[in-house]
Design a protein around this motif. Structure first.
Motif, PDB file in Angstrom:
ATOM      1  N   GLY A  28       1.165  -1.103   0.205  1.00  0.00           N
ATOM      2  CA  GLY A  28      -0.095  -0.405  -0.409  1.00  0.00           C
ATOM      3  C   GLY A  28       0.683   1.291  -0.011  1.00  0.00           C
ATOM      4  N   GLY A  30       0.124   4.494  -0.701  1.00  0.00           N
ATOM      5  CA  GLY A  30      -1.229   5.504  -0.073  1.00  0.00           C
ATOM      6  C   GLY A  30      -0.138   6.594   0.623  1.00  0.00           C
ATOM      7  N   LEU A  31      -1.033   7.761   1.267  1.00  0.00           N
ATOM      8  CA  LEU A  31      -0.584   8.578   2.369  1.00  0.00           C
ATOM      9  C   LEU A  31       0.196   7.862   3.297  1.00  0.00           C
ATOM     10  CD1 LEU A  31      -2.092  11.362   2.515  1.00  0.00           C
ATOM     11  CD2 LEU A  31      -3.432  10.316   4.418  1.00  0.00           C
ATOM     12  N   MET A  32       0.303   6.913   4.029  1.00  0.00           N
ATOM     13  CA  MET A  32       0.457   6.252   4.749  1.00  0.00           C
ATOM     14  C   MET A  32       1.600   5.257   4.799  1.00  0.00           C
ATOM     15  SD  MET A  32      -0.563   7.462   7.941  1.00  0.00           S
ATOM     16  CE  MET A  32       0.349   6.562   8.851  1.00  0.00           C
ATOM     17  N   ASP A  51       1.619  -1.801  -5.039  1.00  0.00           N
ATOM     18  CA  ASP A  51       0.660  -1.306  -5.211  1.00  0.00           C
ATOM     19  C   ASP A  51       0.295  -1.784  -5.879  1.00  0.00           C
ATOM     20  OD1 ASP A  51      -1.493  -0.050  -4.171  1.00  0.00           O
ATOM     21  OD2 ASP A  51      -0.757   1.527  -3.018  1.00  0.00           O
ATOM     22  N   VAL A  56      -0.767   3.786  -9.849  1.00  0.00           N
ATOM     23  CA  VAL A  56      -0.469   4.053  -8.173  1.00  0.00           C
ATOM     24  C   VAL A  56       0.797   4.736  -7.579  1.00  0.00           C
ATOM     25  CG1 VAL A  56      -1.136   3.900  -6.232  1.00  0.00           C
ATOM     26  CG2 VAL A  56      -2.813   3.195  -7.946  1.00  0.00           C
ATOM     27  N   ALA A 113      -0.394  -0.994   4.645  1.00  0.00           N
ATOM     28  CA  ALA A 113      -0.812  -0.127   4.358  1.00  0.00           C
ATOM     29  C   ALA A 113      -2.105  -0.173   3.826  1.00  0.00           C
ATOM     30  CB  ALA A 113       0.229   1.052   5.035  1.00  0.00           C
ATOM     31  N   ILE A 114      -2.362  -0.348   3.648  1.00  0.00           N
ATOM     32  CA  ILE A 114      -3.739  -0.759   2.314  1.00  0.00           C
ATOM     33  C   ILE A 114      -5.349  -0.321   3.101  1.00  0.00           C
ATOM     34  CG2 ILE A 114      -2.579  -2.267   1.039  1.00  0.00           C
ATOM     35  CD1 ILE A 114      -4.939  -4.264   1.908  1.00  0.00           C
ATOM     36  N   GLU A 116      -8.737   0.396   4.916  1.00  0.00           N
ATOM     37  CA  GLU A 116      -9.036   0.123   5.917  1.00  0.00           C
ATOM     38  C   GLU A 116     -10.101  -0.937   6.107  1.00  0.00           C
ATOM     39  OE1 GLU A 116      -7.068  -0.126   8.669  1.00  0.00           O
ATOM     40  OE2 GLU A 116      -8.770   0.402  11.258  1.00  0.00           O
ATOM     41  N   LYS A 121      -7.894  -6.829   4.130  1.00  0.00           N
ATOM     42  CA  LYS A 121      -6.294  -7.143   4.510  1.00  0.00           C
ATOM     43  C   LYS A 121      -6.204  -8.817   4.703  1.00  0.00           C
ATOM     44  CE  LYS A 121      -5.735  -2.802   8.090  1.00  0.00           C
ATOM     45  NZ  LYS A 121      -4.840  -2.393   6.639  1.00  0.00           N
ATOM     46  N   ASN A 141      -0.727  -1.662  10.112  1.00  0.00           N
ATOM     47  CA  ASN A 141      -0.397  -0.183  10.725  1.00  0.00           C
ATOM     48  C   ASN A 141      -2.229   0.197  10.700  1.00  0.00           C
ATOM     49  OD1 ASN A 141       0.753   2.130  10.321  1.00  0.00           O
ATOM     50  ND2 ASN A 141      -0.423   2.864   8.276  1.00  0.00           N
ATOM     51  N   SER A 143      -5.568   1.255  11.422  1.00  0.00           N
ATOM     52  CA  SER A 143      -6.214   2.338  13.037  1.00  0.00           C
ATOM     53  C   SER A 143      -6.551   2.147  13.801  1.00  0.00           C
ATOM     54  CB  SER A 143      -6.077   3.164  12.126  1.00  0.00           C
ATOM     55  OG  SER A 143      -5.863   4.306  10.679  1.00  0.00           O
ATOM     56  N   HIS A 164       1.827   0.399  14.289  1.00  0.00           N
ATOM     57  CA  HIS A 164       0.478   1.978  13.552  1.00  0.00           C
ATOM     58  C   HIS A 164       1.748   2.533  13.814  1.00  0.00           C
ATOM     59  CE1 HIS A 164      -2.217   4.628  15.063  1.00  0.00           C
ATOM     60  NE2 HIS A 164      -2.375   4.805  13.214  1.00  0.00           N
ATOM     61  N   PHE A 165       2.432   3.491  12.749  1.00  0.00           N
ATOM     62  CA  PHE A 165       2.453   4.731  12.551  1.00  0.00           C
ATOM     63  C   PHE A 165       2.128   6.178  12.581  1.00  0.00           C
ATOM     64  CE2 PHE A 165       5.276   1.678  10.829  1.00  0.00           C
ATOM     65  CZ  PHE A 165       6.667   2.401  11.104  1.00  0.00           C
ATOM     66  N   ASN A 167      -0.135  10.127  10.650  1.00  0.00           N
ATOM     67  CA  ASN A 167       0.827  10.924   9.689  1.00  0.00           C
ATOM     68  C   ASN A 167       0.628  12.175   9.968  1.00  0.00           C
ATOM     69  OD1 ASN A 167      -0.301  12.097   6.852  1.00  0.00           O
ATOM     70  ND2 ASN A 167      -2.263  11.396   7.984  1.00  0.00           N
ATOM     71  N   VAL A 259      -6.590  13.339   7.734  1.00  0.00           N
ATOM     72  CA  VAL A 259      -6.797  11.546   7.673  1.00  0.00           C
ATOM     73  C   VAL A 259      -7.208  10.674   7.553  1.00  0.00           C
ATOM     74  CG1 VAL A 259      -7.827   9.377   9.661  1.00  0.00           C
ATOM     75  CG2 VAL A 259      -6.314  11.541  10.486  1.00  0.00           C
TER      76      VAL A 259
HETATM   77  N1  LIG Z   1      -4.334   7.982   6.708  1.00  0.00           N
HETATM   78  C1  LIG Z   1      -4.310   7.795   7.762  1.00  0.00           C
HETATM   79  O1  LIG Z   1      -3.624   9.617   9.047  1.00  0.00           O
HETATM   80  C2  LIG Z   1      -3.741   6.484   8.788  1.00  0.00           C
HETATM   81  C3  LIG Z   1      -3.041   7.288  10.288  1.00  0.00           C
HETATM   82  C4  LIG Z   1      -2.474   5.428  10.453  1.00  0.00           C
HETATM   83  C5  LIG Z   1      -2.364   4.342  10.339  1.00  0.00           C
HETATM   84  N2  LIG Z   1      -3.834   4.767   9.110  1.00  0.00           N
HETATM   85  C6  LIG Z   1      -3.943   3.196   8.462  1.00  0.00           C
HETATM   86  O2  LIG Z   1      -3.249   2.775   7.228  1.00  0.00           O
HETATM   87  C7  LIG Z   1      -3.932   2.134   6.876  1.00  0.00           C
HETATM   88  C8  LIG Z   1      -3.886   2.488   4.914  1.00  0.00           C
HETATM   89  O3  LIG Z   1      -4.279   4.135   5.042  1.00  0.00           O
HETATM   90  P1  LIG Z   1      -3.912   5.226   3.998  1.00  0.00           P
HETATM   91  O4  LIG Z   1      -4.611   6.833   4.610  1.00  0.00           O
HETATM   92  O5  LIG Z   1      -2.723   5.220   3.614  1.00  0.00           O
HETATM   93  O6  LIG Z   1      -4.583   4.495   2.946  1.00  0.00           O
HETATM   94  P2  LIG Z   1      -4.655   5.731   1.322  1.00  0.00           P
HETATM   95  O7  LIG Z   1      -6.209   5.009   0.265  1.00  0.00           O
HETATM   96  O8  LIG Z   1      -4.320   6.613   1.144  1.00  0.00           O
HETATM   97  O9  LIG Z   1      -3.503   4.190   0.461  1.00  0.00           O
HETATM   98  C9  LIG Z   1      -3.958   2.848   0.718  1.00  0.00           C
HETATM   99  C10 LIG Z   1      -3.519   1.642  -0.424  1.00  0.00           C
HETATM  100  O10 LIG Z   1      -3.141   0.657  -0.537  1.00  0.00           O
HETATM  101  C11 LIG Z   1      -3.560   0.663  -2.193  1.00  0.00           C
HETATM  102  N3  LIG Z   1      -4.238  -0.775  -1.946  1.00  0.00           N
HETATM  103  C12 LIG Z   1      -5.421  -1.006  -1.443  1.00  0.00           C
HETATM  104  N4  LIG Z   1      -5.570  -2.658  -1.741  1.00  0.00           N
HETATM  105  C13 LIG Z   1      -4.588  -3.313  -1.948  1.00  0.00           C
HETATM  106  C14 LIG Z   1      -3.778  -4.349  -2.464  1.00  0.00           C
HETATM  107  N5  LIG Z   1      -5.316  -5.907  -1.665  1.00  0.00           N
HETATM  108  N6  LIG Z   1      -2.627  -4.538  -2.367  1.00  0.00           N
HETATM  109  C15 LIG Z   1      -1.715  -3.274  -2.640  1.00  0.00           C
HETATM  110  N7  LIG Z   1      -1.784  -2.420  -2.684  1.00  0.00           N
HETATM  111  C16 LIG Z   1      -3.478  -2.235  -2.015  1.00  0.00           C
HETATM  112  C17 LIG Z   1      -4.405   1.429  -2.739  1.00  0.00           C
HETATM  113  O11 LIG Z   1      -4.387   1.033  -4.129  1.00  0.00           O
HETATM  114  C18 LIG Z   1      -3.788   2.354  -1.871  1.00  0.00           C
HETATM  115  O12 LIG Z   1      -2.720   3.180  -2.442  1.00  0.00           O
HETATM  116  C19 LIG Z   1      -5.678   2.009   6.757  1.00  0.00           C
HETATM  117  O13 LIG Z   1      -5.578   0.482   7.605  1.00  0.00           O
HETATM  118  C20 LIG Z   1      -5.495   3.210   7.595  1.00  0.00           C
HETATM  119  O14 LIG Z   1      -6.258   2.544   8.524  1.00  0.00           O
HETATM  120  C21 LIG Z   1      -4.067   5.723   8.370  1.00  0.00           C
END
Ligand SMILES: NC(=O)c1ccc[n+]([C@@H]2O[C@H](COP(=O)([O-])OP(=O)(O)OC[C@H]3O[C@@H](n4cnc5c(N)ncnc54)[C@H](O)[C@@H]3O)[C@@H](O)[C@H]2O)c1
Ligand SMILES: C[C@H](O)CC(=O)SCCNC(=O)CCNC(=O)[C@H](O)C(C)(C)COP(=O)(O)OP(=O)(O)OC[C@H]1O[C@@H](n2cnc3c(N)ncnc32)[C@H](O)[C@@H]1OP(=O)(O)O
Length: 310
Positions: A28, A30-32, A51, A56, A113-114, A116, A121, A141, A143, A164-165, A167, A259
């Motif tokens: 994953g 993405g953001l995290m 990813d 992406v 970190a995909i 939620e 997962k 990771n 939440s 758990h990191f 943002n 978030v």
């Molecule tokens: N956003 C926050 O502030 C924050 C903080 C701490 C923890 N988290 C947790 O971290 C995780 C990710 O959150 P995020 O905000 O980065 O989400 P996000 O939507 O920004 O990124 C998720 C990424 O995962 C990819 N993805 C989805 N399914 C996949 C798979 N099967 N294989 C590979 N990649 C896949 C998506 O394409 C996307 O790029 C979640 O579990 C969330 O709860 C989020």
């Protein structure tokens, strides 16, 4: 004497285990995931980000580069050559891949970190459990989802924990290390050492809803949304009040946007389903409405506030 030798051997094997986290797979980007991968590479680990598509992954790599440039500027404001070296060295430790099975074959630590979502997962971890080497540790990771439930998709319950990191990962100094009753001491200490090797302060958390930070932070954010919903104060005034009156760097409405409103919704919905009697976990219709309109916060350009698209 035999006892002492055993202790030494155990201490030695512990330290070699800790040093053994050389290659990290972040699933994953993405953001995290991008933030975790960036900081892991910055601190000398070889990292592969996985990813769903090249597209992406390109976005993920671009965002890592942008964030690294901020870090480089801060570290070496006057020295352009040092900044360039830092960028080249860090980026050389980073690779991107769409094939999780290929990467899982030779990695020391998987950090997921995909999205939620428990089923997604579980499916992911189950698909790599028989491929990853015996010694490989799996971490999520998440939440809000119990680590034990995610780990149940695998046969390595002793080598499974939570990392758990927060943002933005390059800035926030904390990592919660979560252990389930099955997480072994070696796994727990390896995860904690890895967090420290990333330059973070670690705290130990039990596998309870929201661990430490989110159990306190998410109900606070949702109370702010409910206050807005009732019309008791404007979003701007709630945020200003909590910044200037309580010393938070961001107000709770802005933080929800930061978030991601979809992530906030996943968290509250999951907890409400499990603990319907706890009013702190009640759904927020205003949050649900925004998510249904595709207003996911900063990442989509609009949430409670409007943003310039990233
Ligand atoms: N956003 C926050 O502030 C924050 C903080 C701490 C923890 N988290 C947790 O971290 C995780 C990710 O959150 P995020 O905000 O980065 O989400 P996000 O939507 O920004 O990124 C998720 C990424 O995962 C990819 N993805 C989805 N399914 C996949 C798979 N099967 N294989 C590979 N990649 C896949 C998506 O394409 C996307 O790029 C979640 O579990 C969330 O709860 C989020
Ligand atoms: C829900 C989940 O499971 C758990 C969570 O993650 S909950 C969310 C936790 N996070 C928070 O609470 C964040 C609260 N907000 C903040 O701490 C601050 O507002 C913030 C750090 C995000 C931004 O700070 P602010 O002063 O407003 O903006 P800005 O000046 O751009 O950034 C401050 C510093 O951070 C750096 N920075 C910010 N984002 C960065 C990034 N993505 N990469 C690298 N550096 C970054 C900037 O370069 C700047 O460095 P400097 O002070 O040395 O110049």
């Amino acid at each position: 004497m035999a006892f002492a030798t055993g202790m030494i051997r155990r201490a030695f094997s512990m330290s070699t285990t800790n040093q053994a986290v050389k290659h990290v797979t972040v699933i994953g980007g993405g953001l995290m995931g991008a933030g975790i991968a960036q900081v892991a590479a910055q601190t000398g680990h070889n990292v592969t980000v996985v990813d769903v598509s090249e597209d992406v992954l390109k976005k993920s790599k671009d965002s890592i580069k942008k964030s690294l440039e901020r870090v480089a500027k801060k570290q070496n404001p006057e020295d352009e050559k040092a900044r360039a070296n830092f960028m080249t060295e860090t980026m050389s430790r980073l690779s991107m891949n769409t094939n999780v099975e290929d990467v899982a074959k030779s990695t020391d630590l998987v950090i997921e970190a995909i999205v939620e979502n428990l089923d997604i997962k579980k499916k992911l971890f189950s698909s790599i459990d028989s491929i990853a080497p015996e010694h490989t540790i799996f971490a999520s990771n998440t939440s809000s989802i119990p680590i034990k439930e995610i780990a149940s998709a695998t046969k390595r319950l002793d080598r499974f924990g939570g990392l758990h990191f927060f943002n933005p990962v390059p800035v926030m100094k904390l990592v919660e290390v979560i252990r389930t009753p099955e997480t072994s001491d070696t796994t727990f200490s390896t995860l904690a050492e890895f967090g420290k090797a990333m330059g973070k302060t670690t705290v130990e958390a039990k596998d309870t809803p929201g661990f430490i930070v989110n159990r306190l932070l998410v109900p606070y954010m949702m109370e702010a949304v409910r206050m807005l919903e009732r019309g008791d104060a404007s979003a701007k005034d709630i945020d200003t009040a909590m910044k200037l009156g309580a010393g938070y760097p961001m107000g709770p409405i802005q933080l929800s946007d930061y978030v991601g409103l979809d992530t906030c919704q996943f968290i509250v919905k999951g907890w409400h389903e499990k603990h319907p009697d706890n009013p702190l976990f009640n759904p927020c219709p205003l949050l649900d409405k925004l998510v249904s309109e595709g207003k996911l916060g900063m990442k989509s350009g609009e949430g409670f506030y409007k943003y310039n698209k990233l």
